[in-house]
Write an enzyme that holds these catalytic residues in place. Structure first.
Site, PDB file in Angstrom:
ATOM      1  N   ARG A  89      34.504  37.273  38.493  1.00 35.73           N
ATOM      2  CA  ARG A  89      35.499  37.892  39.352  1.00 35.73           C
ATOM      3  C   ARG A  89      36.394  38.763  38.479  1.00 35.73           C
ATOM      4  O   ARG A  89      36.234  38.803  37.263  1.00 35.73           O
ATOM      5  CB  ARG A  89      36.274  36.871  40.213  1.00 35.73           C
ATOM      6  CG  ARG A  89      36.371  35.491  39.726  1.00 35.73           C
ATOM      7  CD  ARG A  89      37.174  35.323  38.488  1.00 35.73           C
ATOM      8  NE  ARG A  89      38.463  35.990  38.644  1.00 35.73           N
ATOM      9  CZ  ARG A  89      39.216  36.436  37.679  1.00 35.73           C
ATOM     10  NH1 ARG A  89      38.821  36.316  36.415  1.00 35.73           N
ATOM     11  NH2 ARG A  89      40.356  37.023  37.910  1.00 35.73           N
ATOM     12  N   GLY A  90      37.328  39.473  39.132  1.00 38.59           N
ATOM     13  CA  GLY A  90      38.113  40.453  38.387  1.00 38.59           C
ATOM     14  C   GLY A  90      37.417  41.805  38.529  1.00 38.59           C
ATOM     15  O   GLY A  90      36.194  41.909  38.317  1.00 38.59           O
ATOM     16  N   ALA A  91      38.205  42.816  38.885  1.00 40.96           N
ATOM     17  CA  ALA A  91      37.609  44.095  39.287  1.00 40.96           C
ATOM     18  C   ALA A  91      36.648  44.694  38.241  1.00 40.96           C
ATOM     19  O   ALA A  91      35.498  45.030  38.578  1.00 40.96           O
ATOM     20  CB  ALA A  91      38.729  45.071  39.638  1.00 40.96           C
ATOM     21  N   ARG A 141      32.016  42.116  47.869  1.00 43.16           N
ATOM     22  CA  ARG A 141      33.484  41.979  47.896  1.00 43.16           C
ATOM     23  C   ARG A 141      34.089  43.355  48.213  1.00 43.16           C
ATOM     24  O   ARG A 141      33.721  44.349  47.585  1.00 43.16           O
ATOM     25  CB  ARG A 141      34.030  41.437  46.557  1.00 43.16           C
ATOM     26  CG  ARG A 141      33.601  39.990  46.315  1.00 43.16           C
ATOM     27  CD  ARG A 141      34.431  39.326  45.233  1.00 43.16           C
ATOM     28  NE  ARG A 141      35.787  39.050  45.687  1.00 43.16           N
ATOM     29  CZ  ARG A 141      36.767  38.628  44.877  1.00 43.16           C
ATOM     30  NH1 ARG A 141      36.533  38.469  43.587  1.00 43.16           N
ATOM     31  NH2 ARG A 141      37.972  38.381  45.342  1.00 43.16           N
ATOM     32  N   ASP A 150      43.086  45.677  41.498  1.00 36.19           N
ATOM     33  CA  ASP A 150      41.714  45.791  41.994  1.00 36.19           C
ATOM     34  C   ASP A 150      41.415  47.173  42.541  1.00 36.19           C
ATOM     35  O   ASP A 150      40.262  47.580  42.648  1.00 36.19           O
ATOM     36  CB  ASP A 150      41.450  44.739  43.067  1.00 36.19           C
ATOM     37  CG  ASP A 150      41.465  43.369  42.438  1.00 36.19           C
ATOM     38  OD1 ASP A 150      42.572  42.828  42.231  1.00 36.19           O
ATOM     39  OD2 ASP A 150      40.381  42.865  42.123  1.00 36.19           O
ATOM     40  N   ASN A 202      46.543  44.305  44.349  1.00 35.52           N
ATOM     41  CA  ASN A 202      46.203  43.238  43.397  1.00 35.52           C
ATOM     42  C   ASN A 202      46.246  41.899  44.133  1.00 35.52           C
ATOM     43  O   ASN A 202      46.563  41.832  45.335  1.00 35.52           O
ATOM     44  CB  ASN A 202      47.163  43.256  42.199  1.00 35.52           C
ATOM     45  CG  ASN A 202      46.679  42.368  41.056  1.00 35.52           C
ATOM     46  OD1 ASN A 202      45.493  42.414  40.689  1.00 35.52           O
ATOM     47  ND2 ASN A 202      47.557  41.563  40.492  1.00 35.52           N
ATOM     48  N   LYS A 203      45.949  40.857  43.423  1.00 36.52           N
ATOM     49  CA  LYS A 203      45.887  39.507  43.989  1.00 36.52           C
ATOM     50  C   LYS A 203      47.116  39.189  44.836  1.00 36.52           C
ATOM     51  O   LYS A 203      48.229  39.542  44.461  1.00 36.52           O
ATOM     52  CB  LYS A 203      45.738  38.513  42.828  1.00 36.52           C
ATOM     53  CG  LYS A 203      45.638  37.054  43.191  1.00 36.52           C
ATOM     54  CD  LYS A 203      44.542  36.759  44.191  1.00 36.52           C
ATOM     55  CE  LYS A 203      43.168  37.228  43.783  1.00 36.52           C
ATOM     56  NZ  LYS A 203      42.161  37.185  44.872  1.00 36.52           N
TER      57      LYS A 203
HETATM   58  O1  MRU Z   1      39.896  37.563  43.415  1.00 36.58           O
HETATM   59  P1  MRU Z   1      39.799  37.923  41.961  1.00 36.58           P
HETATM   60  O2  MRU Z   1      39.936  36.762  41.041  1.00 36.58           O
HETATM   61  O3  MRU Z   1      38.589  38.773  41.672  1.00 36.58           O
HETATM   62  O4  MRU Z   1      41.078  38.841  41.722  1.00 36.58           O
HETATM   63  C1  MRU Z   1      41.315  39.377  40.449  1.00 36.58           C
HETATM   64  C2  MRU Z   1      42.586  40.119  40.378  1.00 36.58           C
HETATM   65  O5  MRU Z   1      43.328  40.239  41.328  1.00 36.58           O
HETATM   66  C3  MRU Z   1      42.898  40.798  39.073  1.00 36.58           C
HETATM   67  O6  MRU Z   1      44.275  40.858  38.861  1.00 36.58           O
HETATM   68  C4  MRU Z   1      42.336  42.224  39.126  1.00 36.58           C
HETATM   69  O7  MRU Z   1      40.971  42.211  39.415  1.00 36.58           O
HETATM   70  C5  MRU Z   1      42.563  42.944  37.873  1.00 36.58           C
HETATM   71  S1  MRU Z   1      41.471  42.348  36.628  1.00 36.58           S
HETATM   72  C6  MRU Z   1      41.567  43.139  35.222  1.00 36.58           C
END
Ligand code: MRU
Length: 366
Positions: A53-55, A90, A244, A254-255
């Site tokens: 996970r993470g963009a 996603r 993201d 973002n999250k």
């Molecule tokens: O749902 P996730 O864990 O994929 O969400 C990740 C985030 O919100 C991060 O802050 C974002 O992807 C930036 S990662 C460098």
């Protein structure tokens, strides 16, 4: 970054075994598991069910999914189907579509018998480019931290609050928001990190804390609601988060919970920075609040919590009544006006169309 004494990326190609490997993040911090991804369905599940996970990491994983699929079937039909299957995993992180587009564009004119090799080469490049972007972000962010450190009393740590995991686990390496923190530690600039737990999936508690702990970065885990209080008391010098998808006008998705941190930071004059590699910018979107699709995830992620149980196994406990459904928007959008600056691989800019255009003049704004 290092796990124990060994250097790891979050995704890599094992040349000897000819297979893509990932760290399966669902088991951290309790177990460090590396798994192989082979089929298109495995890659899709890994992204959808958040083994990765993470963009930026989602983008790199999608690129490898295309390259592995091209070894099996390099036809246009297979290329387009793979794009569709992966794109549906996603909806919010734009790096996913960026990487899929990048792979399809690279392969469009390549003869079928050369596609597998061309795809493999581009997937590796996408990974390497992410690492270099994040290294640069770290160096630019370090300058901001150094300036804050210079205004503090000698020897005092710069207190940085971060949300979710925008660490090396969310990218191929270094992380976005965490890269300036790691660079600060390497440069001998004292920092202390407030790690938001980040309900519902606890990426802060499980992943960012693990990263900080593994690399000896002083930190405390805090509940998501503590940030405003800490800012009011002067205990936060700067907020740095990832994103993201960022609009061409600098709105930052973002999250979930990031927006509330930005509001609290604004009210308390705490600088609020967002760290991002350029593939996270969606140049087709102007108004992030209205236009960025927000992922709705399963309510179970809210009503149940994963963790290590008393017998040492990893499992879930339910924290709410049987009849209460969970509501689970996974991201929110912080309007550009609340963002002090964007830290990109090309430098730091204002969160605005003009700021982004100055750093990326080759992009045509709509
Ligand atoms: O749902 P996730 O864990 O994929 O969400 C990740 C985030 O919100 C991060 O802050 C974002 O992807 C930036 S990662 C460098």
């Amino acid at each position: 970054m290092k796990v124990g004494t060994e250097h790891y990326r979050s995704i890599w190609y094992d040349d000897a075994k000819q297979v893509v490997k990932i760290i399966d993040q669902r088991w951290l911090p309790h177990e460090f598991r590396v798994v192989d991804l082979k089929t298109r369905d495995e890659f899709a599940a890994a992204i959808r069910d958040m083994w990765v996970r993470g963009a930026p990491l989602i983008g790199a994983t999608a690129a490898f999914a295309v390259s592995e699929e091209m070894k099996r079937d390099p036809s246009d039909k297979s290329l387009n189907e793979t794009w569709e299957v992966l794109d549906a995993t996603r909806p919010t992180a734009i790096n996913l579509r960026w990487a899929l587009d990048e792979m399809r564009e690279t392969l469009r004119e390549v003869p079928l018998k050369e596609r597998a090799e061309a795809a493999h080469k581009r997937a590796l490049e996408i990974s390497d480019e992410d690492v270099e972007c994040n290294r640069q972000i770290g160096l630019h962010g370090l300058e901001i931290i150094k300036k804050i450190a210079a205004t503090k009393k000698p020897g005092e740590s710069v207190n940085i609050l971060t949300h979710c995991n925008a660490g090396w686990l969310a990218t191929v390496d270094w992380g976005t928001a965490t890269s300036p923190m790691y660079h600060a530690v390497e440069a001998g600039v004292p920092v202390h990190i407030w790690v938001d737990e980040t309900r519902p999936r606890n990426q802060g508690a499980q992943l960012t804390s693990w990263e900080m702990d593994s690399h000896g970065v002083p930190h405390h885990l805090i509940v998501d609601n503590a940030g405003g209080h800490l800012m009011q008391n002067g205990d936060v010098d700067i907020v740095i988060v990832g994103t993201d998808r960022t609009s061409a006008h600098g709105d930052v998705c973002n999250k979930i919970g990031t927006y509330l941190k930005a509001l609290a930071a604004y009210d308390n004059n705490v600088p609020f920075y967002v760290a991002l590699p350029s593939p996270t910018i969606d140049w087709t979107i102007n108004d992030g609040v209205l236009e960025i699709p927000i992922e709705e995830r399963h309510g179970d992620e809210v009503t149940k919590v994963w963790g290590k149980l008393d017998d040492g196994s990893i499992g879930q406990v339910q924290i709410s009544p049987d009849g209460t459904p969970g509501g689970n928007p996974a991201f929110d959008v912080t309007p550009a006006r609340l963002v002090t600056g964007l830290i990109t691989e090309r430098g730091v800019c204002e969160a605005s169309a003009e700021g982004l255009a100055a750093l990326f003049p080759e992009r045509v704004l709509n």
